[in-house]
Motif scaffolding. Structure first.
Motif, short mmCIF file in Angstrom:
data_model
loop_
_atom_site.label_atom_id
_atom_site.label_comp_id
_atom_site.label_asym_id
_atom_site.label_seq_id
_atom_site.Cartn_x
_atom_site.Cartn_y
_atom_site.Cartn_z
N TYR A 49 49.56 56.74 96.72
CA TYR A 49 48.13 56.50 96.81
C TYR A 49 47.76 55.02 96.96
O TYR A 49 46.81 54.69 97.67
CB TYR A 49 47.46 57.07 95.54
CG TYR A 49 45.99 56.80 95.45
CD1 TYR A 49 45.09 57.49 96.27
CD2 TYR A 49 45.49 55.86 94.55
CE1 TYR A 49 43.73 57.24 96.20
CE2 TYR A 49 44.13 55.61 94.48
CZ TYR A 49 43.26 56.31 95.30
OH TYR A 49 41.92 56.05 95.22
N ASP A 50 48.52 54.13 96.34
CA ASP A 50 48.15 52.71 96.30
C ASP A 50 48.52 51.95 97.57
O ASP A 50 49.30 51.00 97.53
CB ASP A 50 48.80 52.02 95.09
CG ASP A 50 48.05 52.33 93.82
OD1 ASP A 50 46.94 52.87 93.90
OD2 ASP A 50 48.58 52.01 92.74
N LYS A 51 47.95 52.36 98.71
CA LYS A 51 48.19 51.62 99.95
C LYS A 51 47.47 50.27 99.84
O LYS A 51 46.61 50.09 98.99
CB LYS A 51 47.65 52.43 101.14
CG LYS A 51 48.12 53.87 101.17
CD LYS A 51 49.56 54.01 101.62
CE LYS A 51 49.97 55.47 101.50
NZ LYS A 51 51.28 55.86 101.61
N PRO A 52 47.82 49.32 100.75
CA PRO A 52 47.23 47.98 100.63
C PRO A 52 45.71 47.94 100.47
O PRO A 52 45.21 47.17 99.66
CB PRO A 52 47.68 47.31 101.93
CG PRO A 52 49.00 47.94 102.22
CD PRO A 52 48.86 49.37 101.78
N HIS A 53 44.98 48.80 101.20
CA HIS A 53 43.52 48.70 101.07
C HIS A 53 43.04 49.12 99.69
O HIS A 53 42.03 48.64 99.19
CB HIS A 53 42.81 49.49 102.18
CG HIS A 53 42.87 50.98 102.00
ND1 HIS A 53 43.94 51.73 102.43
CD2 HIS A 53 42.02 51.85 101.42
CE1 HIS A 53 43.72 53.01 102.12
NE2 HIS A 53 42.57 53.10 101.50
N VAL A 54 43.80 50.03 99.05
CA VAL A 54 43.45 50.43 97.69
C VAL A 54 43.71 49.26 96.73
O VAL A 54 42.92 48.97 95.83
CB VAL A 54 44.27 51.67 97.26
CG1 VAL A 54 43.93 52.07 95.83
CG2 VAL A 54 44.03 52.83 98.20
N LEU A 55 44.83 48.57 96.97
CA LEU A 55 45.18 47.42 96.14
C LEU A 55 44.12 46.31 96.31
O LEU A 55 43.76 45.64 95.35
CB LEU A 55 46.56 46.87 96.52
CG LEU A 55 47.73 47.80 96.21
CD1 LEU A 55 49.02 47.21 96.77
CD2 LEU A 55 47.87 48.02 94.71
N LYS A 56 43.66 46.14 97.55
CA LYS A 56 42.65 45.10 97.83
C LYS A 56 41.39 45.37 97.02
O LYS A 56 40.84 44.47 96.37
CB LYS A 56 42.34 45.09 99.33
CG LYS A 56 41.31 44.07 99.75
CD LYS A 56 41.91 42.68 99.77
CE LYS A 56 40.90 41.64 100.26
NZ LYS A 56 41.49 40.29 100.14
#
Lengths: 140, 216
Positions: free
Chosen positions: B121-128
């Motif tokens: 679930y934690d793709k880069p945009h989620v991390l951003k």
């Protein structure tokens, strides 16, 4: 004279009853507060903080008395079922999902709710768990 | 006169003893170590201790940019493992790490690296989004996304932090809340429980101690 004594005893006992009634509520409040604090520490504090300050835009603070008052009957639902809607707190939008805590019994929800609404600068008084149970049945 | 000389001599002796005893605090080395014969600059052979180091890595950061260990070259950094939908220990860890981040915000020699263990679930945009909501901006604190295998191996073999998937856990993953302190030579110099305030305080004190090692 005799009448006077009887009358004063009567009034005194009435007063005692009233005072002790109030005391019962104070005792309940203290009970809820101390149990609620333990539940808060275990379930809520990691996101909402030791002083209810929240965490950035991830978790809202619990210090908005106006919000707490306006949503009084929904607070129990938030605590037990979580929240999945945008909430405006202190004028800021919070969109993150709050997890549910289905393991909490009605009495636990009542205690932690009373703790939150009477800590961090809030002072909204006692709510008995019977009222909270009713709120929980009306959750959307 | 003699008395004064004697007095002076004793105080000088006392001072030198005290100064000699005062040792600078040094942080320990964690992990495996072995002795190796190395040649120094003059070509003379000597035996040196070689400590466990963090190997090369390459992940996507919160801006979807490929980020490698080069980003931490010449810096000491604090590493941890988390995931954005974690409702148990991660908020506390990052709340505490935020205070350290704010303390060392202006120090170019200190960095922060958070690896997500939620590879689904934690793709880069989620991390951003997570970083922004936490209140972090810029490259000083990297939030890194990688495959399960690469991140989990790095965690357990190299940073010595236990991580794993667990369907019985509330949020689907279990992990330890350590904040791992890495020096400029990629050696592990400390591990602090990010959920305990006293250990986070200790980390705050240890960062300047580690930085001082490189000042000489």
């Amino acid at each position: 004279m005799r009448n006077y004594i009887i009358n004063s005893i009567f009034f005194l006992s009435i007063i005692t009853i009233i005072v002790s009634c109030q005391n019962q509520e104070t005792i309940d409040l203290q009970n809820y507060m101390s149990n609620g604090k333990d539940i808060y520490k275990a379930k809520c504090q990691n996101c909402h903080g030791e002083n209810g300050e929240g965490l950035g835009q991830l978790a809202p603070p619990l210090t908005d008395s106006v919000f707490l008052k306006a949503n009084k009957t929904r607070l129990a639902c938030f605590i037990k079922n979580g929240a999945n809607e945008t909430l405006v707190i202190h004028g800021k939008e919070y969109k993150e999902k709050m997890p549910a805590f289905p393991e909490l019994a009605d009495i636990d929800v009542a205690q932690v709710m009373v703790f939150v609404t009477n800590s961090f600068g809030n002072k909204q008084g006692f709510v008995p768990y019977t009222k909270v149970s009713k709120d929980l049945q009306n959750c959307k | 006169m003699n008395k004064i000389t004697a007095y002076l001599a004793t105080s000088l002796l006392a001072i030198s003893i005290f100064t000699a005893c005062k040792q600078e605090r040094k942080l320990p080395f964690y992990g495996e170590r072995h002795a190796e014969t190395v040649k120094d600059a003059a070509g003379a052979e000597k035996i040196d201790t070689v400590y466990q180091t963090i190997p090369d890595w390459s992940f996507l950061n919160q801006d979807s940019v490929v980020t490698t260990n080069k980003a931490t070259d010449g810096k000491i950094y604090v590493a941890d493992f988390f995931f954005t939908s974690c409702t148990t220990i991660c908020p506390t860890m990052h709340r505490n790490l935020m205070t350290i981040y704010n303390d060392f915000k202006t120090n170019p020699d200190v960095m922060f690296v958070s690896h997500t263990i939620d590879f689904k679930y934690d793709k880069p945009h989620v991390l951003k989004k997570y970083a922004q909501k936490l209140g972090v901006d810029g490259p000083k604190w990297q939030f890194l996304y990688g495959t399960k295998d690469s991140v989990y191996t790095l965690a357990e073999k190299n940073y010595l932090v236990a991580v794993g998937e667990d369907s019985t856990a509330k949020d689907g993953y279990i992990h330890q809340g350590y904040l791992v302190l890495i020096d400029k030579d990629r050696r592990i110099r400390g591990a602090y429980d990010g959920t305990k305030e006293d250990q986070v305080e200790q980390l705050k004190k240890d960062i300047p101690v580690l930085l001082a090692e490189y000042k000489k």
